[in-house]
Design an enzyme around this catalytic site. Structure first.
Site, PDB file in Angstrom:
ATOM      1  N   GLU A  36       0.816  -1.314  -0.067  1.00 11.32           N
ATOM      2  CA  GLU A  36      -0.019   0.016   0.039  1.00 11.32           C
ATOM      3  C   GLU A  36       0.888   1.364   0.198  1.00 11.32           C
ATOM      4  O   GLU A  36       1.780   1.326   1.032  1.00 11.32           O
ATOM      5  CB  GLU A  36      -0.774  -0.097   1.349  1.00 11.32           C
ATOM      6  CG  GLU A  36      -1.723   1.362   1.303  1.00 11.32           C
ATOM      7  CD  GLU A  36      -2.810   1.127   2.554  1.00 11.32           C
ATOM      8  OE1 GLU A  36      -2.670   0.274   3.411  1.00 11.32           O
ATOM      9  OE2 GLU A  36      -3.461   2.397   2.694  1.00 11.32           O
ATOM     10  N   ARG A 261       4.686 -12.635  10.052  1.00  6.14           N
ATOM     11  CA  ARG A 261       5.549 -11.713   9.663  1.00  6.14           C
ATOM     12  C   ARG A 261       6.757 -11.535  10.214  1.00  6.14           C
ATOM     13  O   ARG A 261       7.025 -12.291  11.345  1.00  6.14           O
ATOM     14  CB  ARG A 261       4.741 -10.600   9.999  1.00  6.14           C
ATOM     15  CG  ARG A 261       4.408 -10.110  11.323  1.00  6.14           C
ATOM     16  CD  ARG A 261       3.110  -9.147  11.608  1.00  6.14           C
ATOM     17  NE  ARG A 261       3.570  -7.698  11.212  1.00  6.14           N
ATOM     18  CZ  ARG A 261       3.068  -7.063  10.008  1.00  6.14           C
ATOM     19  NH1 ARG A 261       1.929  -7.743   9.473  1.00  6.14           N
ATOM     20  NH2 ARG A 261       3.441  -6.014   9.736  1.00  6.14           N
ATOM     21  N   LYS A 271       4.274   0.789   9.350  1.00  7.96           N
ATOM     22  CA  LYS A 271       4.661   1.951   8.622  1.00  7.96           C
ATOM     23  C   LYS A 271       3.988   3.229   9.321  1.00  7.96           C
ATOM     24  O   LYS A 271       4.569   4.427   9.462  1.00  7.96           O
ATOM     25  CB  LYS A 271       3.824   1.965   7.231  1.00  7.96           C
ATOM     26  CG  LYS A 271       4.722   1.231   6.249  1.00  7.96           C
ATOM     27  CD  LYS A 271       3.928   1.155   4.922  1.00  7.96           C
ATOM     28  CE  LYS A 271       3.088   0.200   4.656  1.00  7.96           C
ATOM     29  NZ  LYS A 271       2.520  -0.094   3.553  1.00  7.96           N
TER      30      LYS A 271
HETATM   31  P1  ATP Z   1       2.764  -2.322   7.994  1.00  5.33           P
HETATM   32  O1  ATP Z   1       2.330  -3.017   8.994  1.00  5.33           O
HETATM   33  O2  ATP Z   1       4.198  -1.814   8.347  1.00  5.33           O
HETATM   34  O3  ATP Z   1       2.023  -1.100   7.971  1.00  5.33           O
HETATM   35  P2  ATP Z   1       1.469  -3.540   6.123  1.00  5.33           P
HETATM   36  O4  ATP Z   1       1.218  -4.785   6.084  1.00  5.33           O
HETATM   37  O5  ATP Z   1       0.342  -2.559   6.021  1.00  5.33           O
HETATM   38  O6  ATP Z   1       2.673  -2.870   6.790  1.00  5.33           O
HETATM   39  P3  ATP Z   1       1.621  -3.399   2.947  1.00  5.33           P
HETATM   40  O7  ATP Z   1       2.028  -2.440   2.306  1.00  5.33           O
HETATM   41  O8  ATP Z   1       0.271  -3.557   2.986  1.00  5.33           O
HETATM   42  O9  ATP Z   1       1.917  -3.024   4.480  1.00  5.33           O
HETATM   43  O10 ATP Z   1       2.322  -4.674   2.782  1.00  5.33           O
HETATM   44  C1  ATP Z   1       2.829  -5.194   1.692  1.00  5.33           C
HETATM   45  C2  ATP Z   1       3.184  -6.536   1.698  1.00  5.33           C
HETATM   46  O11 ATP Z   1       4.205  -6.750   2.667  1.00  5.33           O
HETATM   47  C3  ATP Z   1       1.890  -7.440   2.231  1.00  5.33           C
HETATM   48  O12 ATP Z   1       1.756  -8.522   1.509  1.00  5.33           O
HETATM   49  C4  ATP Z   1       2.264  -7.601   3.784  1.00  5.33           C
HETATM   50  O13 ATP Z   1       1.822  -8.894   4.263  1.00  5.33           O
HETATM   51  C5  ATP Z   1       3.853  -7.670   3.628  1.00  5.33           C
HETATM   52  N1  ATP Z   1       4.242  -7.407   4.918  1.00  5.33           N
HETATM   53  C6  ATP Z   1       4.200  -6.411   5.617  1.00  5.33           C
HETATM   54  N2  ATP Z   1       5.139  -6.392   6.914  1.00  5.33           N
HETATM   55  C7  ATP Z   1       5.736  -7.310   6.697  1.00  5.33           C
HETATM   56  C8  ATP Z   1       6.519  -8.090   7.716  1.00  5.33           C
HETATM   57  N3  ATP Z   1       6.727  -7.372   9.028  1.00  5.33           N
HETATM   58  N4  ATP Z   1       6.925  -9.275   7.690  1.00  5.33           N
HETATM   59  C9  ATP Z   1       6.585  -9.998   6.421  1.00  5.33           C
HETATM   60  N5  ATP Z   1       5.803  -9.383   5.361  1.00  5.33           N
HETATM   61  C10 ATP Z   1       5.071  -8.340   5.860  1.00  5.33           C
HETATM   62 MG    MG Z   2      -1.463  -3.494   4.629  1.00  2.15          MG
END
Ligand code: ATP
Ligand code: MG
Length: 565
Positions: A36, A261, A271
């Site tokens: 995102e 994760r 983020k």
């Molecule tokens: P955050 O929790 O930092 O806001 P998010 O999941 O909202 O992260 P996205 O941009 O939606 O961020 O994530 C893009 C991809 O990265 C998704 O498939 C998500 O599952 C993966 N992802 C995000 N954080 C992690 C993590 N700590 N470990 C592994 N994969 C991750």
């Molecule tokens: Mg997300």
């Protein structure tokens, strides 16, 4: 864990291989990385990037880069650009497959209309608050919305008007008609479209209704023909909903698979929280070298190889755990040890005069660039009468086991000569040591004595006249607690920030061979650790970031494990 290694396959690769065997999707493997664009990528995303792009490489498949841009208010073009840069820097290529969920808004609207026609979706006039209250809890079933039984015709009409902008934000939503008594809260008539009168970074003001993540994500996967849709564990409870949309609409069925994760000790990976640190000025920006963002790690001096190696080593699991940050640093040291040019830098200079070396004379001594890799060649380093060594490398009153320089003691200057300290000059007022007077032994050129005389200490040094000055930024952990988010109710995670995470040394003395170094160049400063040239550097003013010190606690742990095995 990688394929082809002498280990069992992880659960995702096992699943993919069995799908290939049974010729599901004609044996195709197609993954996607779906960020995102509401912030910069961090090391957790690197895990997902390496996994998705890595699987595509291993199984001769493809991996798409898809921006999940369904939320107009938090997303920005700056983030899109940074994400592309970071994925590329990590070494992956999405070729021409750069997609945006917003590219599919028309198609998604059509899908929603189909659901309405099938009697599987309805426009609901309850407020957000009411929807929440009607939803029930894990122990109580939810309550039906009074709008659930609107006719298909009325729903179509209302949904069309929602799109046309006839209603205010929050006044109506489109909801799926599933089951208000489902034990899975996600199945209790979830919202699939909401009204948001806001400009979108790509579609501008074309839309004022936006699809919810759960609805959009699976359908985007389906449209792109994604075979394996990998996501983190928190989406496990959303899988039935993911499947429901695809089944109701009878479209290509991607398979969602969840993995744990990445969590890292002493690190925050969210983020939203990282944005808070940036916006409130706790760090200098998303790419501050203390940040766990890809851009921060890059600026700090991390290599893409070391990050990929780390992501390989942590493997895949179905259960959350916390990875020790020492492992990440260990992967980095291993790579830099092979790659980084060795140079000498004195961070806290103390002047040494070599009394028996003539004024004005200079010698140019040979120094290897990397003992791990003779192919990296040699360079010349100037030696002269006035030198700098580290203040901490001299003790007037040396304790036991202190093998560096002391009065009347002889040590080796790396790549140069043995020197012996004869006199200590102090400031009369403060009593502080100002300068040392030493003599060198010309018979020990290169740092080896012909008569077999041994010394215990080897010091790094630079020639004062030739040295170039540089600013050095030393870093410590950004957070001082192992789990920075572990705070009492009402407390702020930022109280766990380390107030000493940045220390600036304005003028260090470096050997002249680094004078042409460019931002991003990495070095090992002998005995001091790895350093990387910062983009803040200007002509005549080099700035270095400390990447990691040399001490490797993880290597010690691995060694210990080996001895017990
Ligand atoms: P955050 O929790 O930092 O806001 P998010 O999941 O909202 O992260 P996205 O941009 O939606 O961020 O994530 C893009 C991809 O990265 C998704 O498939 C998500 O599952 C993966 N992802 C995000 N954080 C992690 C993590 N700590 N470990 C592994 N994969 C991750
Ligand atoms: Mg997300």
């Amino acid at each position: 864990m990688k394929k082809n290694e002498d280990t069992t396959l992880d659960f995702i690769r096992t699943r993919i291989e069995s799908d290939i065997k049974s010729n599901k999707n004609n044996g195709r493997v197609h993954t996607r990385f779906p960020p995102e664009p509401n912030g910069y990528l961090h090391i957790g995303h690197a895990k997902s990037i390496c996994l998705n792009f890595g699987l595509a490489q291993e199984y001769n498949g493809k991996c798409n880069l898809r921006f999940d841009d369904t939320n107009p208010s938090k997303e920005e073009v700056e983030y899109v650009e940074s994400i592309k840069k970071d994925v590329r820097w990590l070494g992956f290529d999405w070729e021409d497959r750069e997609y945006y969920a917003s590219d599919y808004f028309e198609k998604l609207y059509e899908y929603a209309t189909q659901l309405i026609k099938k009697g599987k979706a309805f426009v609901c006039d309850l407020t957000a608050d009411q929807i929440k209250r009607y939803r029930g809890t894990l122990t109580e079933p939810g309550k039906e919305s009074p709008y659930k039984n609107r006719s298909v015709k009325e729903n179509l009409e209302l949904f069309r008007k929602m799109r046309k902008g006839e209603y205010e934000d929050g006044s109506r939503v489109l909801r799926a008609k599933i089951d208000m008594s489902s034990p899975n809260l996600n199945m209790r008539d979830p919202v699939i479209y909401r009204i948001v009168h806001e400009s979108h970074h790509r579609t501008g003001d074309k839309w004022c209704i936006y699809p919810m993540y759960d609805f959009a994500h699976g359908l985007c996967d389906s449209i792109e023909g994604i075979t394996h849709s990998l996501c983190t564990l928190e989406f496990e409870d959303h899988r039935p909903l993911y499947d429901w949309f695809l089944e109701q609409l009878n479209v290509f069925h991607s398979q969602q698979i969840e993995f744990a994760r990445l969590n890292l000790s002493y690190t925050v990976l969210s983020k939203r929280k990282l944005l808070e640190l940036v916006e409130e000025g706790y760090v200098k920006g998303w790419d501050d070298p203390r940040m766990p963002t890809i851009s921060g790690l890059r600026r700090r001096g991390y290599t893409p190889e070391s990050i990929r190696d780390f992501c390989d080593r942590i493997g895949l699991a179905k259960r959350e755990s916390v990875v020790d940050i020492d492992l990440l640093e260990h992967c980095l040291r291993e790579h830099l040890n092979k790659k980084a040019k060795r140079v000498m830098a004195v961070l806290d200079p103390l002047e040494v005069i070599i009394d028996n070396f003539p004024e004005g004379k200079e010698e140019h001594l040979d120094a290897e660039n990397n003992p791990e890799d003779p192919g990296m060649g040699k360079r010349k380093i100037p030696f002269s009468r006035s030198l700098y060594i580290e203040k901490e490398d001299f003790r007037e009153d040396p304790p036991r086991k202190y093998f560096r320089l002391a009065p009347d003691r002889e040590v080796r200057l790396k790549h140069a000569y043995y020197i012996k300290c004869n006199q200590v000059i102090k400031d009369k007022g403060t009593g502080k040591i100002k300068r040392l007077h030493c003599t060198y032994d010309p018979e020990t050129k290169g740092g080896w004595s012909k008569d077999g005389r041994k010394v215990k200490g080897t010091l790094h040094w630079v020639s004062a006249r030739h040295a170039i000055k540089a600013e050095i930024r030393l870093y410590d952990r950004l957070f001082q607690t192992k789990n920075p988010l572990d705070v009492k109710k009402g407390e702020d995670f930022k109280k766990n920030l380390n107030p000493e995470s940045l220390k600036i040394i304005p003028s260090c003395m470096l050997e002249p061979s680094v004078s042409n170094a460019r931002p991003g160049d990495r070095f090992q400063f002998l005995r001091k650790g790895y350093f990387c040239v910062d983009p803040d550097s200007k002509k005549g003013h080099l700035v270095f970031n400390q990447t990691v010190p040399l001490r490797d606690t993880w290597a010690k742990i691995l060694k210990k494990q080996k001895t017990y095995e």
